[in-house]
Design a protein around this motif. Sequence first.
Motif, mmCIF file in Angstrom:
data_model
loop_
_atom_site.group_PDB
_atom_site.id
_atom_site.type_symbol
_atom_site.label_atom_id
_atom_site.label_comp_id
_atom_site.label_asym_id
_atom_site.label_seq_id
_atom_site.Cartn_x
_atom_site.Cartn_y
_atom_site.Cartn_z
ATOM 1 N N LEU A 1 -12.643 -10.952 25.462
ATOM 2 C CA LEU A 1 -12.318 -10.608 24.068
ATOM 3 C C LEU A 1 -11.680 -9.216 24.037
ATOM 4 O O LEU A 1 -12.228 -8.269 24.605
ATOM 5 N N ARG A 2 -10.517 -9.115 23.396
ATOM 6 C CA ARG A 2 -9.891 -7.800 23.257
ATOM 7 C C ARG A 2 -10.064 -7.291 21.824
ATOM 8 O O ARG A 2 -10.295 -8.059 20.897
ATOM 9 N N GLY A 3 -9.946 -5.987 21.640
ATOM 10 C CA GLY A 3 -10.013 -5.399 20.306
ATOM 11 C C GLY A 3 -10.089 -3.890 20.455
ATOM 12 O O GLY A 3 -10.824 -3.382 21.294
ATOM 13 N N PHE B 1 -10.321 2.563 19.143
ATOM 14 C CA PHE B 1 -9.579 3.829 19.085
ATOM 15 C C PHE B 1 -8.118 3.441 19.238
ATOM 16 O O PHE B 1 -7.699 2.967 20.299
ATOM 17 N N LYS B 2 -7.351 3.584 18.168
ATOM 18 C CA LYS B 2 -5.999 3.045 18.154
ATOM 19 C C LYS B 2 -4.932 4.126 18.272
ATOM 20 O O LYS B 2 -4.930 5.073 17.485
ATOM 21 N N PRO B 3 -4.002 3.958 19.210
ATOM 22 C CA PRO B 3 -2.886 4.903 19.302
ATOM 23 C C PRO B 3 -1.803 4.492 18.312
ATOM 24 O O PRO B 3 -1.002 3.610 18.593
ATOM 25 N N LEU C 1 -11.853 -1.204 30.926
ATOM 26 C CA LEU C 1 -11.295 -0.095 30.145
ATOM 27 C C LEU C 1 -9.772 -0.208 30.174
ATOM 28 O O LEU C 1 -9.174 -0.312 31.248
ATOM 29 N N GLN C 2 -9.168 -0.201 29.014
ATOM 30 C CA GLN C 2 -7.704 -0.329 28.931
ATOM 31 C C GLN C 2 -7.066 1.044 28.753
ATOM 32 O O GLN C 2 -7.511 1.846 27.939
ATOM 33 N N ILE C 3 -6.012 1.281 29.548
ATOM 34 C CA ILE C 3 -5.198 2.485 29.339
ATOM 35 C C ILE C 3 -3.926 2.012 28.663
ATOM 36 O O ILE C 3 -3.193 1.177 29.205
ATOM 37 N N GLY C 4 -3.667 2.510 27.483
ATOM 38 C CA GLY C 4 -2.525 2.053 26.697
ATOM 39 C C GLY C 4 -1.212 2.593 27.239
ATOM 40 O O GLY C 4 -1.186 3.542 28.035
ATOM 41 N N ALA C 5 -0.134 1.964 26.775
ATOM 42 C CA ALA C 5 1.203 2.337 27.223
ATOM 43 C C ALA C 5 1.463 3.831 27.047
ATOM 44 O O ALA C 5 2.054 4.478 27.905
ATOM 45 N N ARG C 6 0.990 4.377 25.943
ATOM 46 C CA ARG C 6 1.275 5.794 25.656
ATOM 47 C C ARG C 6 0.551 6.743 26.599
ATOM 48 O O ARG C 6 0.904 7.911 26.683
ATOM 49 N N ASN C 7 -0.455 6.249 27.264
ATOM 50 C CA ASN C 7 -1.227 7.099 28.184
ATOM 51 C C ASN C 7 -0.979 6.782 29.659
ATOM 52 O O ASN C 7 -1.688 7.296 30.511
ATOM 53 N N LEU D 1 -4.220 -0.992 33.316
ATOM 54 C CA LEU D 1 -3.208 0.030 33.069
ATOM 55 C C LEU D 1 -1.958 -0.631 32.505
ATOM 56 O O LEU D 1 -1.327 -1.452 33.172
ATOM 57 N N LYS D 2 -1.603 -0.265 31.262
ATOM 58 C CA LYS D 2 -0.413 -0.854 30.654
ATOM 59 C C LYS D 2 0.827 -0.041 30.997
ATOM 60 O O LYS D 2 0.759 1.182 31.112
ATOM 61 N N ARG D 3 1.936 -0.739 31.163
ATOM 62 C CA ARG D 3 3.193 -0.059 31.511
ATOM 63 C C ARG D 3 3.660 0.813 30.344
ATOM 64 O O ARG D 3 3.645 0.385 29.193
ATOM 65 N N GLU E 1 2.232 -5.707 31.998
ATOM 66 C CA GLU E 1 3.603 -5.580 31.470
ATOM 67 C C GLU E 1 3.535 -5.882 29.976
ATOM 68 O O GLU E 1 3.114 -6.958 29.579
ATOM 69 N N ARG E 2 3.917 -4.899 29.162
ATOM 70 C CA ARG E 2 3.805 -5.048 27.701
ATOM 71 C C ARG E 2 5.113 -4.733 26.996
ATOM 72 O O ARG E 2 5.146 -4.430 25.813
ATOM 73 N N GLY E 3 6.223 -4.843 27.743
ATOM 74 C CA GLY E 3 7.515 -4.589 27.120
ATOM 75 C C GLY E 3 7.892 -3.130 27.222
ATOM 76 O O GLY E 3 7.038 -2.248 27.247
ATOM 77 N N SER F 1 2.440 -10.141 23.095
ATOM 78 C CA SER F 1 2.250 -9.718 21.697
ATOM 79 C C SER F 1 2.908 -8.366 21.464
ATOM 80 O O SER F 1 3.728 -8.210 20.550
ATOM 81 N N HIS F 2 2.559 -7.366 22.286
ATOM 82 C CA HIS F 2 3.185 -6.049 22.130
ATOM 83 C C HIS F 2 4.615 -6.051 22.661
ATOM 84 O O HIS F 2 5.449 -5.283 22.204
ATOM 85 N N ALA F 3 4.890 -6.937 23.618
ATOM 86 C CA ALA F 3 6.233 -6.971 24.205
ATOM 87 C C ALA F 3 7.288 -7.427 23.204
ATOM 88 O O ALA F 3 8.431 -6.988 23.272
HETATM 89 C C1 PEP Z 1 -3.111 -2.505 22.539
HETATM 90 O O1 PEP Z 1 -3.161 -3.336 23.447
HETATM 91 O O2 PEP Z 1 -3.944 -2.458 21.645
HETATM 92 C C2 PEP Z 1 -2.023 -1.516 22.511
HETATM 93 C C3 PEP Z 1 -2.047 -0.476 21.681
HETATM 94 O O3 PEP Z 1 -1.036 -1.786 23.381
HETATM 95 P P1 PEP Z 1 0.073 -0.819 24.027
HETATM 96 O O4 PEP Z 1 -0.659 0.342 24.611
HETATM 97 O O5 PEP Z 1 0.690 -1.714 25.047
HETATM 98 O O6 PEP Z 1 1.015 -0.450 22.934
#
Ligand code: PEP
Length: 338
Positions: free
Chosen positions: A125-127, A130-132, A181-187, A206-208, A236-238, A271-273
């Motif tokens: 489950l994702r969610g 803390f939103k960037p 733990l997800q590292i977002g694209a911005r980080n 680790l997101k691209r 890979e998220r675009g 989705s983000h791509a």
């Molecule tokens: C996310 O997956 O919630 C997200 C913010 O994605 P991204 O870092 O790829 O923009």
Amino acid sequence: MVIILEKNATEVQIKNVIKHLEDYGFEIHQSQGVERTILGAIGVQPNFDTRKIKILEGVSDVYRVTSPYKLASRSFHEDNTVIKIKNVEIGSQNISLMVGPCSIENEAQIFRLAEVVAKSGVKILRGGAFKPRTSPYSFQGLGEEGLKLIRQAADQFNLLVITEVMQIDHIDMIYKYTDILQIGARNMQNYSLLKELGKVDKAVMLKRGIAATIEELLMSAEYILASGNKNVILCERGIRTFEKYTRNTFDLSAIPVIHKKSHLPVIADPSHATGIRDQVPPMARAAVAAGADGIMIEIHDDPENALSDGPQALLPDTYLNLIAELKLIATAIGRTLE
Ligand code: PEP
Ligand code: MN
């Protein structure tokens, strides 16, 4: 490293290049072509800055032969890395799905969507709590309250949790509630965050980065691996291009490229791509066909009123149809999606 000299490079310039290379510790093999001289510089120096040679007079091009990353590279670790988390294996022949809303919005919402996820047979489950967000005025996430809710919802339906960590001083808190733990694209290039997550004993996805090359993504993975955490998943998220009809440009080819260069599992996030709902299913299908080890998908049952990323969220029915299609594609390429 291979150094191609200019056609009209003088003997003095060539000697000077060779002297520099030797001073840097390389052994030189010189080959004289019809038109130009080519130098092979032998000696593995992953951190060598090729610009030191590129700027010398008489040099036309410099190419690396070995990659600047080591622990992330396929030559260091030939077999695919399979990451085991409770009853889930990421990077095996089974394709892992990570599904849920962009943001955890309230108790009822995350429990309803966790139920959809569990009923579809998906285990993660994702969610975001803390939103960037691009705008400081947009919803920033429920914070720890959101983490508690997603953990409770996941436990109720026997799911794993993946959620984003944006800063070092949140790691301990988020660690308590999540499985990945997800590292977002911005980080992606927040090297101090990467190093700290390298000390954690839970998997990291680790997101691209928004404008990152695949090599930069692998170098960031190297930071986490070099700090001791071997459980790294890539995503890979675009990427940002000149194209305006989609939110980002989905780099489908990153999937086979990463598989060739690295042993780490690759998740695709259509989705983000794409950022647009009707483009998510075709790109998810393409990603499975291209060999992705997993797919991340955002869903919502009231996307009009979603607090973030509503336009890219799939409605539960569309999502369930998509899962059925992805299973067929997985079977066609000799994989499973369970
Ligand atoms: C996310 O997956 O919630 C997200 C913010 O994605 P991204 O870092 O790829 O923009
Ligand atoms: Mn989102």
